[in-house]
Design a protein around this motif. Sequence first.
Motif, PDB file in Angstrom:
ATOM      1  N   THR A  31       0.766  -1.149   0.025  1.00 18.64           N
ATOM      2  CA  THR A  31       0.056   0.135  -0.087  1.00 18.64           C
ATOM      3  C   THR A  31       0.862   1.147   0.175  1.00 18.64           C
ATOM      4  O   THR A  31       1.790   1.330   0.805  1.00 18.64           O
ATOM      5  CB  THR A  31      -0.643   0.094   1.270  1.00 18.64           C
ATOM      6  OG1 THR A  31      -0.957  -1.305   1.819  1.00 18.64           O
ATOM      7  CG2 THR A  31      -2.326   0.394   1.049  1.00 18.64           C
ATOM      8  N   THR A  51       2.566   4.758   0.719  1.00 17.17           N
ATOM      9  CA  THR A  51       2.379   5.289   2.065  1.00 17.17           C
ATOM     10  C   THR A  51       2.577   6.928   1.892  1.00 17.17           C
ATOM     11  O   THR A  51       1.937   7.763   2.331  1.00 17.17           O
ATOM     12  CB  THR A  51       3.857   5.195   2.917  1.00 17.17           C
ATOM     13  OG1 THR A  51       4.896   5.125   1.975  1.00 17.17           O
ATOM     14  CG2 THR A  51       3.825   3.601   3.315  1.00 17.17           C
ATOM     15  N   LYS A  75      -1.175   8.801   0.359  1.00 20.03           N
ATOM     16  CA  LYS A  75      -2.154   7.740   0.851  1.00 20.03           C
ATOM     17  C   LYS A  75      -3.663   7.785   0.586  1.00 20.03           C
ATOM     18  O   LYS A  75      -4.181   7.133  -0.001  1.00 20.03           O
ATOM     19  CB  LYS A  75      -1.971   7.430   2.268  1.00 20.03           C
ATOM     20  CG  LYS A  75      -2.556   6.210   2.828  1.00 20.03           C
ATOM     21  CD  LYS A  75      -2.050   5.910   4.303  1.00 20.03           C
ATOM     22  CE  LYS A  75      -2.729   4.458   4.475  1.00 20.03           C
ATOM     23  NZ  LYS A  75      -1.934   3.908   5.799  1.00 20.03           N
ATOM     24  N   GLN A  76      -4.128   9.083   0.519  1.00 21.07           N
ATOM     25  CA  GLN A  76      -5.639   9.340   0.547  1.00 21.07           C
ATOM     26  C   GLN A  76      -6.090   9.213  -0.878  1.00 21.07           C
ATOM     27  O   GLN A  76      -7.060   8.299  -1.275  1.00 21.07           O
ATOM     28  CB  GLN A  76      -6.077  10.683   1.277  1.00 21.07           C
ATOM     29  CG  GLN A  76      -7.330  10.846   0.867  1.00 21.07           C
ATOM     30  CD  GLN A  76      -8.311   9.863   1.978  1.00 21.07           C
ATOM     31  OE1 GLN A  76      -7.954   9.531   2.951  1.00 21.07           O
ATOM     32  NE2 GLN A  76      -9.087   9.201   1.349  1.00 21.07           N
ATOM     33  N   TRP A  89      -4.331   7.277  -3.103  1.00 18.62           N
ATOM     34  CA  TRP A  89      -4.461   5.902  -3.561  1.00 18.62           C
ATOM     35  C   TRP A  89      -5.526   5.074  -2.997  1.00 18.62           C
ATOM     36  O   TRP A  89      -6.035   3.960  -3.561  1.00 18.62           O
ATOM     37  CB  TRP A  89      -2.980   5.246  -3.297  1.00 18.62           C
ATOM     38  CG  TRP A  89      -1.834   5.735  -4.247  1.00 18.62           C
ATOM     39  CD1 TRP A  89      -0.920   6.518  -3.832  1.00 18.62           C
ATOM     40  CD2 TRP A  89      -1.754   5.376  -5.638  1.00 18.62           C
ATOM     41  NE1 TRP A  89      -0.335   6.868  -5.039  1.00 18.62           N
ATOM     42  CE2 TRP A  89      -0.675   5.945  -6.055  1.00 18.62           C
ATOM     43  CE3 TRP A  89      -2.482   4.518  -6.411  1.00 18.62           C
ATOM     44  CZ2 TRP A  89      -0.309   6.015  -7.732  1.00 18.62           C
ATOM     45  CZ3 TRP A  89      -2.197   4.371  -7.808  1.00 18.62           C
ATOM     46  CH2 TRP A  89      -1.083   5.040  -8.119  1.00 18.62           C
ATOM     47  N   GLU A  90      -5.791   5.281  -1.603  1.00 16.95           N
ATOM     48  CA  GLU A  90      -7.009   4.423  -1.312  1.00 16.95           C
ATOM     49  C   GLU A  90      -8.289   4.638  -2.145  1.00 16.95           C
ATOM     50  O   GLU A  90      -9.056   4.108  -2.311  1.00 16.95           O
ATOM     51  CB  GLU A  90      -7.038   5.185   0.242  1.00 16.95           C
ATOM     52  CG  GLU A  90      -6.453   4.515   1.133  1.00 16.95           C
ATOM     53  CD  GLU A  90      -6.518   4.934   2.755  1.00 16.95           C
ATOM     54  OE1 GLU A  90      -7.403   5.779   2.937  1.00 16.95           O
ATOM     55  OE2 GLU A  90      -5.589   4.617   3.589  1.00 16.95           O
TER      56      GLU A  90
END
Length: 136
Positions: free
Chosen positions: A77, A79, A82-83, A85-86
């Motif tokens: 995932t 780092t 992050k938001q 990619w989520e």
Amino acid sequence: MDTFCKSDRSTIMRAVKSSNNKSTELLLIQLLKKHKTTGWRRNYKIFGNPDFVFQKKKVAVFVDGCFWHGHNCRNTTPTSNKQYWENKLLKNKQRDGLVNQRLLDLDWRVFRIWECDLKKRPDEIIDRLKQFLCLV
């Protein structure tokens, strides 16, 4: 922390192809030929743009890259950012579900293959696909 600077990471990610990928589509082509599996086509114009179709059987085959379709096999995932990619991976999963449902509504069956499974258990994947196609 990312080991690449922002511009290098951007260049790397842009280079990832969505078709003719060696670890997914091209590998499956080799396996289909090796196992003398016929009846498949590429670039068939239908909703969701499946990687392969078996038109007579009305089966759409997708070979999903583990990272891009949110498979947690490698537990990778991002780092940084992050938001983003989520959200990106969530939207990809939602789109996969929409594509599956739409194809089912059109009386197609959907067979999805994870990239990691194709690499680790190629013969088993072909056997499962043939069973799904009722070719065994």
